[in-house]
Design an enzyme around this catalytic site. Structure first.
Site, short mmCIF file in Angstrom:
data_model
loop_
_atom_site.label_atom_id
_atom_site.label_comp_id
_atom_site.label_asym_id
_atom_site.label_seq_id
_atom_site.Cartn_x
_atom_site.Cartn_y
_atom_site.Cartn_z
N ARG A 192 20.61 52.89 43.94
CA ARG A 192 21.39 53.46 42.83
C ARG A 192 20.51 53.71 41.59
O ARG A 192 20.72 54.69 40.87
CB ARG A 192 22.52 52.51 42.46
CG ARG A 192 23.55 52.27 43.56
CD ARG A 192 24.68 53.27 43.50
NE ARG A 192 25.78 52.89 44.36
CZ ARG A 192 26.84 52.20 43.97
NH1 ARG A 192 26.95 51.78 42.72
NH2 ARG A 192 27.80 51.91 44.82
N ASP B 258 38.24 53.91 31.97
CA ASP B 258 37.24 53.34 32.88
C ASP B 258 35.99 53.10 32.04
O ASP B 258 35.85 53.68 30.95
CB ASP B 258 36.92 54.32 34.03
CG ASP B 258 36.30 53.63 35.23
OD1 ASP B 258 37.03 53.34 36.21
OD2 ASP B 258 35.08 53.35 35.19
C1 LIG Z 1 36.85 50.38 43.08
S1 LIG Z 1 37.26 51.30 41.64
C2 LIG Z 1 39.02 51.13 41.61
C3 LIG Z 1 39.70 52.41 41.19
C4 LIG Z 1 41.23 52.35 41.16
N1 LIG Z 1 41.71 51.40 40.21
C5 LIG Z 1 41.80 52.08 42.52
O1 LIG Z 1 42.28 50.98 42.77
O2 LIG Z 1 41.77 52.96 43.38
C6 LIG Z 1 36.74 50.20 40.32
C7 LIG Z 1 36.60 50.90 38.97
O3 LIG Z 1 36.43 49.89 37.96
C8 LIG Z 1 35.53 50.39 36.99
N2 LIG Z 1 34.97 49.26 36.22
C9 LIG Z 1 34.05 48.35 36.61
N3 LIG Z 1 33.77 47.49 35.61
C10 LIG Z 1 34.55 47.85 34.56
C11 LIG Z 1 34.71 47.35 33.24
N4 LIG Z 1 34.00 46.31 32.79
N5 LIG Z 1 35.60 47.97 32.43
C12 LIG Z 1 36.32 49.04 32.87
N6 LIG Z 1 36.20 49.56 34.10
C13 LIG Z 1 35.32 48.98 34.95
C14 LIG Z 1 34.50 51.15 37.80
O4 LIG Z 1 33.78 52.07 37.02
C15 LIG Z 1 35.36 51.80 38.87
O5 LIG Z 1 35.71 53.12 38.55
#
Ligand SMILES: C[S@@+](CC[C@H](N)C(=O)[O-])C[C@H]1O[C@@H](n2cnc3c(N)ncnc32)[C@H](O)[C@@H]1O
Length: 278
Positions: A42, A141
C-alpha cells in the site's frame, strides 16, 4: 520479516512497527502483526511518487510533513463496502422512520465510497415516497479519496446487483458511451447526502446532536476495545433516548450494557447516563 532480493524499497521490522504506531496514533487503526506485506504494497506507491528509496526515509518525511498524513491514512484504510450490505439494517431503518415520523438526522460515520449512505438515502426516499423529505443524512469517513468517489456517486453496474429493478430505475442513471457499464446515482438522491471528512479519533467531531440514527458499521473492528468504547460512548451521547446505533456484523456490544442495549441484530439503543447531544 523477510526482505526478498527483488523488493524495491528497504523495509524492515522496525519500519513496520513505526507504521503501526503512527497509524494507531493518527487513525486509531490497530494493524495486526501479520499485515507487513499489506503495508509494503500500500505504501510503496507513495515512496515511488515521492522518489524515496526506503521506508525509513518515508517515515522521516511523514514525521516532518503534516500534509502527508492524508496520503498515509488513505493508503492504509480498508474500504470494503456494498449497496444494502447487511440488508436487515435498512429494514430496521425503514421501520424506525415509519414509527418516528418528522424531522430526523442520520449519520453514516464510516461511509467509505458511498454505497452505504446512498442505500440509506434510497430507504428514506422509499419510506417518504419522495426525494424531498424531512430526513438529513450526513456521511463521513477519514479517507478523502473514498469521499471523493462517494460524492461523484459513479459505480460499476455489477456493484448494484442487490438493488431491485425498480430501485435501479428510480435511483440510478445508466452510463452511455465512455461511461457504458457504469451507473450514476441520480442528482435528486445525491443532494440528500452531505459528505464530510471526519476522523472518529478526533477529540471533537464537527457534528451536533441530536442524531437519531447512527450507522457505525465495520469500522470499530479496526480499533482496540478502549477506543471502541470511547467512540461508542461519544456517539450514544448524540442519540435521543429512542435513537438507534447500528453496528457491523462482527461488532458486538451486547456486553457493554452500561452504554447500550440490543434492540435487534447488531442494533442498539442508548442506556441513558451522562452527557447528551455533545
Ligand atoms: C470496511 S469500511 C466499512 C464501510 C461501511 N461502513 C460498510 O460497512 O460497508 C471501513 C471504513 O472506515 C474508515 N475509517 C477507518 N478509520 C477511521 C477513522 N478513524 N475515522 C473515520 N473513518 C475511519 C475507512 O476509511 C473505511 O472507509
Amino acid at each position: 520479516m523477510s526482505q526478498s532480493a527483488q523488493q524495491e524499497f528497504a523495509f524492515n521490522k522496525e519500519d513496520f512497527e513505526r507504521v503501526r504506531r503512527t497509524l494507531y496514533q493518527k487513525a486509531g487503526i490497530n494493524l495486526t502483526e501479520t499485515k507487513d506485506s499489506l503495508v509494503y504494497s500500500r505504501l510503496a506507491r507513495r515512496l515511488r511518487a515521492l522518489s524515496l528509496n526506503s521506508f525509513d526515509d518515508y517515515l522521516t518525511y511523514l514525521k516532518r510533513t503534516p500534509e502527508e498524513d492524508e496520503n498515509f491514512i488513505n493508503a492504509l484504510t480498508t474500504n470494503l463496502t456494498s449497496f444494502f450490505r447487511e440488508a436487515h439494517h435498512f429494514d430496521a431503518l425503514a421501520n424506525y422512520l415509519r414509527t418516528h415520523p418528522g424531522q430526523r438526522t442520520i449519520w453514516c460515520s464510516a461511509s467509505s465510497t458511498g454505497e452505504e449512505p446512498y442505500s440509506i438515502a434510497m430507504t428514506v426516499a422509499e419510506v417518504f415516497d419522495s426525494f424531498d423529505n424531512p430526513v438529513s443524512i450526513i456521511a463521513s469517513d477519514i479517507d478523502s479519496q473514498v469521499l471523493a468517489k462517494a460524492s461523484a456517486g459513479i459505480y460499476n453496474s455489477e456493484a448494484t446487483t442487490k438493488l431491485t429493478p425498480h430501485q435501479c430505475k428510480k435511483f440510478l442513471h445508466k452510463g452511455k458511451g465512455s461511461q457504458k457499464g457504469k451507473v450514476r446515482v441520480v442528482p435528486e438522491l445525491r443532494k440528500n447526502v452531505s459528505f464530510r471528512r471526519i476522523n472518529l479519533m478526533d477529540v471533537t467531531w464537527p457534528i451536533r446532536g441530536p442524531i437519531d440514527v447512527i450507522f457505525c458499521r465495520n469500522v470499530m473492528i479496526y480499533f482496540d476495545k478502549p477506543t471502541q468504547l470511547n467512540i461508542l460512548k461519544r456517539m450514544v451521547a448524540l442519540l435521543p433516548d429512542d435513537g438507534l446505533y447500528i453496528a457491523g456484523h462482527s461488532e458486538n456490544f451486547n456486553k457493554d450494557s452500561q452504554i447500550v442495549t440490543p434492540v435487534g441484530k447488531t442494533i442498539y439503543k442508548p442506556v441513558r447516563e451522562g452527557r447528551r447531544y455533545g
